[in-house]
Scaffold this active site. Sequence first.
Site, PDB file in Angstrom:
ATOM      1  N   ALA A  53       0.850  -1.186   0.000  1.00 46.47           N
ATOM      2  CA  ALA A  53       0.000   0.000   0.000  1.00 46.47           C
ATOM      3  C   ALA A  53       0.889   1.241   0.000  1.00 46.47           C
ATOM      4  CB  ALA A  53      -0.894  -0.019   1.227  1.00 46.47           C
ATOM      5  N   GLY A  96       0.977  -5.296   0.968  1.00 43.25           N
ATOM      6  CA  GLY A  96      -0.153  -5.547   0.072  1.00 43.25           C
ATOM      7  C   GLY A  96       0.283  -6.177  -1.251  1.00 43.25           C
ATOM      8  N   GLU A 140       0.390  -9.731  -0.536  1.00 45.66           N
ATOM      9  CA  GLU A 140      -1.006 -10.158  -0.336  1.00 45.66           C
ATOM     10  C   GLU A 140      -1.746 -10.235  -1.670  1.00 45.66           C
ATOM     11  OE1 GLU A 140      -1.298  -7.050   2.643  1.00 45.66           O
ATOM     12  OE2 GLU A 140      -2.208  -8.484   4.016  1.00 45.66           O
ATOM     13  N   GLU A 161       4.957  -4.719   7.396  1.00 49.03           N
ATOM     14  CA  GLU A 161       4.075  -3.740   8.041  1.00 49.03           C
ATOM     15  C   GLU A 161       4.499  -3.440   9.474  1.00 49.03           C
ATOM     16  OE1 GLU A 161       3.021  -6.273   6.173  1.00 49.03           O
ATOM     17  OE2 GLU A 161       1.339  -5.661   4.917  1.00 49.03           O
TER      18      GLU A 161
END
Length: 261
Positions: free
Chosen positions: A69, A112, A115, A135
């Site tokens: 992200a 992300g 992911e 993260e």
Amino acid sequence: MTEYSTIITEIPADYSRVGLIRLNRPKALNAFNSTLMQELAGALNDFDADEDIGAIVITGSERAFAAGADIKDMTGASPVDMLQREHLSLFDKIRGVKKPVIAAVSGWALGGGSELAMSCDMIVASENARFGQPEINLGIIPGAGGTQRLTRAVGKALAMEVILNDRTLTAQEALNYGLVNRVMPIELYLEEALKLAAEVAARAPIAIRLAKEAVNQAYETFLREGVADERRAFYFLFSTEDQKEGMQAFIEKRPPEWKGK
Ligand code: CAA
């Protein structure tokens, strides 16, 4: 083809029935901002609805599949901001794509980005691919399924190390743990993913759709429920023309002609 600002879509001439989506924010290592999330969801939707497409490949650049992200977008955000942006609903969208989606991963697949790759149905990695969930370094945790998907893929011990202590996985480690399907030299990973997609796209479409659903069920249900759903899909396929054609073709020793009916 629709013009986008953060992704590029194409239907490569050499690979029949395959839609290709390239993440394209090179200066931010393909970090996900709102535009990229919306464009990626739109492109997936279009390819999923296109009868001439049977499988989809998502890739980034050789340096980065995606670095997660966009941190610059999230710095001052409140929980309500994050909720309203609905970034994470893209990941539901990927789960909802009916056709097989293959991630072709080179370089960084972080946060992300990792992911996103794990939300796809298969992963072809280049030798320099690196998977991680950093993260924790930002004072947050994965928010797009990483704690669940990584743990199911590699087991609790390694997942704890990756998520709690920013341990990145090399392509070879990811292969050994069954996170990725295959590891290729960097000049071949995309070609290999497109080839795999074209092979899957040439198969019986309804059976492919139900097979994908059934395998994904294994992640999301208890065994008894998953086996019952699989059996229902298996019986249902005997109502399709493709089942009759597939079995007749076997008996007549010829290749089947799939109609998707
Ligand atoms: N968001 C915004 N910008 C990013 C970014 C990200 N996630 N990752 C990289 N960039 C930007 C950098 O800021 C830099 O931009 P500038 O040139 O303007 O400074 C550019 O991309 C190149 O990055 P680096 O100079 O850092 O390149 P590097 O080769 O030295 O390092 C890297 C590469 C290891 C990927 C490093 O950039 C990095 O650690 N990025 C952050 C990865 C991360 O923490 N991802 C998790 C995000 S949170 C998340 O994803 C939540 C979720 O679960 C949904």
